[in-house]
Design a protein around this motif. Structure first.
Motif, PDB file in Angstrom:
ATOM      1  N   GLU A  50       5.767  19.114  29.142  1.00  0.00           N
ATOM      2  CA  GLU A  50       4.594  20.390  29.607  1.00  0.00           C
ATOM      3  C   GLU A  50       3.524  19.569  30.349  1.00  0.00           C
ATOM      4  N   GLY A  51       3.473  18.021  30.297  1.00  0.00           N
ATOM      5  CA  GLY A  51       3.287  17.156  31.187  1.00  0.00           C
ATOM      6  C   GLY A  51       3.457  17.403  32.511  1.00  0.00           C
ATOM      7  N   LEU A  52       4.734  18.044  33.156  1.00  0.00           N
ATOM      8  CA  LEU A  52       5.090  18.592  34.420  1.00  0.00           C
ATOM      9  C   LEU A  52       3.280  20.486  34.451  1.00  0.00           C
ATOM     10  N   GLY A  53       3.130  20.470  33.706  1.00  0.00           N
ATOM     11  CA  GLY A  53       1.851  21.159  33.821  1.00  0.00           C
ATOM     12  C   GLY A  53       2.691  22.784  32.936  1.00  0.00           C
ATOM     13  N   LEU A  54       3.918  23.029  32.835  1.00  0.00           N
ATOM     14  CA  LEU A  54       4.208  24.194  32.157  1.00  0.00           C
ATOM     15  C   LEU A  54       3.872  24.560  30.778  1.00  0.00           C
ATOM     16  N   PRO A  55       3.474  25.952  31.169  1.00  0.00           N
ATOM     17  CA  PRO A  55       2.169  26.449  29.458  1.00  0.00           C
ATOM     18  C   PRO A  55       3.150  26.248  28.491  1.00  0.00           C
ATOM     19  N   PRO A  56       2.898  25.320  27.037  1.00  0.00           N
ATOM     20  CA  PRO A  56       3.753  25.489  25.347  1.00  0.00           C
ATOM     21  C   PRO A  56       4.483  26.580  25.846  1.00  0.00           C
ATOM     22  N   ARG A  57       3.046  27.785  25.184  1.00  0.00           N
ATOM     23  CA  ARG A  57       4.304  28.632  25.217  1.00  0.00           C
ATOM     24  C   ARG A  57       5.429  29.227  25.329  1.00  0.00           C
ATOM     25  N   THR A  58       6.012  28.720  26.778  1.00  0.00           N
ATOM     26  CA  THR A  58       7.343  29.173  27.798  1.00  0.00           C
ATOM     27  C   THR A  58       8.158  28.401  26.736  1.00  0.00           C
ATOM     28  N   ILE A  59       7.636  27.133  26.337  1.00  0.00           N
ATOM     29  CA  ILE A  59       8.999  25.765  26.619  1.00  0.00           C
ATOM     30  C   ILE A  59       9.750  26.138  25.103  1.00  0.00           C
ATOM     31  N   MET A  60      11.149  25.896  24.712  1.00  0.00           N
ATOM     32  CA  MET A  60      11.703  25.297  23.702  1.00  0.00           C
ATOM     33  C   MET A  60      12.241  24.993  23.661  1.00  0.00           C
ATOM     34  N   VAL A  61      12.157  23.814  22.822  1.00  0.00           N
ATOM     35  CA  VAL A  61      13.571  22.219  22.314  1.00  0.00           C
ATOM     36  C   VAL A  61      13.468  22.459  20.909  1.00  0.00           C
ATOM     37  N   THR A  62      14.751  22.141  21.110  1.00  0.00           N
ATOM     38  CA  THR A  62      15.436  21.480  20.101  1.00  0.00           C
ATOM     39  C   THR A  62      16.176  20.405  20.004  1.00  0.00           C
ATOM     40  N   ALA A  63      16.674  20.344  18.508  1.00  0.00           N
ATOM     41  CA  ALA A  63      17.444  18.803  18.528  1.00  0.00           C
ATOM     42  C   ALA A  63      18.679  18.768  18.512  1.00  0.00           C
TER      43      ALA A  63
END
Length: 119
Positions: A50-63
Motif C-alpha cells: 500500500e505504501g507504494l501507492g497501489l489502491p488497497p482494494r486491488t491488493i490481496m495478501v494471505t498468510a
C-alpha cells in the motif's frame, strides 16, 4: 467449447504487461527490504505494498499455508500476494525468510489474481 476456461488465467495485453512488469520491479524491491528487516507478516507485507501507492482494494495478501504434514496451527513466516495492477494483469508471488518470488500473470475469472489454496 472449453468448459474449463473460467479457471485459467487470461493473457495480459502488451500495454498491461508493461505496467505489470514495472510494478513488479517496485514490489520486489520493497519486499526484499521487508525481508531483510525480518518483518514479513501478512500485515507488514500489505502495508509495504500500500505504501507504494497501489489502491488497497486491488491488493490481496494471505498468510502462507503450513507445509503438508505440519501442524496446521503453525503459520510459517511470510505471505502470498496477488495485486491487480491493470485490467488484464496481476503481480503475484510470495515473500518468505529465504526469498521473494514475484511474477506477472493474467487474472482468472474464478479467483482474480490470488489463487486460493486447494487441497
Amino acid at each position: 467449447m472449453d468448459n474449463n476456461a473460467w479457471k485459467r488465467r487470461r493473457e495480459p495485453t502488451e500495454a498491461d504487461l508493461a505496467i505489470a512488469a514495472a510494478t513488479a520491479d517496485r514490489i520486489r524491491l520493497a519486499l526484499e527490504e521487508l525481508r531483510h528487516a525480518d518483518h514479513i507478516t501478512p500485515e507488514a507485507t500489505r502495508g509495504v505494498i500500500e505504501g507504494l501507492g497501489l489502491p488497497p482494494r486491488t491488493i490481496m495478501v494471505t498468510a502462507l499455508r503450513p507445509p503438508l504434514g505440519a501442524d496446521p496451527a503453525t503459520t510459517p513466516p511470510g505471505a502470498d500476494i496477488g495485486i491487480r495492477v491493470a485490467p488484464t494483469a496481476c503481480v503475484i508471488g510470495s515473500v518468505r525468510p529465504s526469498r521473494v518470488d514475484i511474477d506477472v500473470a493474467g487474472p482468472a475469472a474464478e479467483f482474480g489474481c490470488l489463487e486460493p489454496f486447494s487441497h
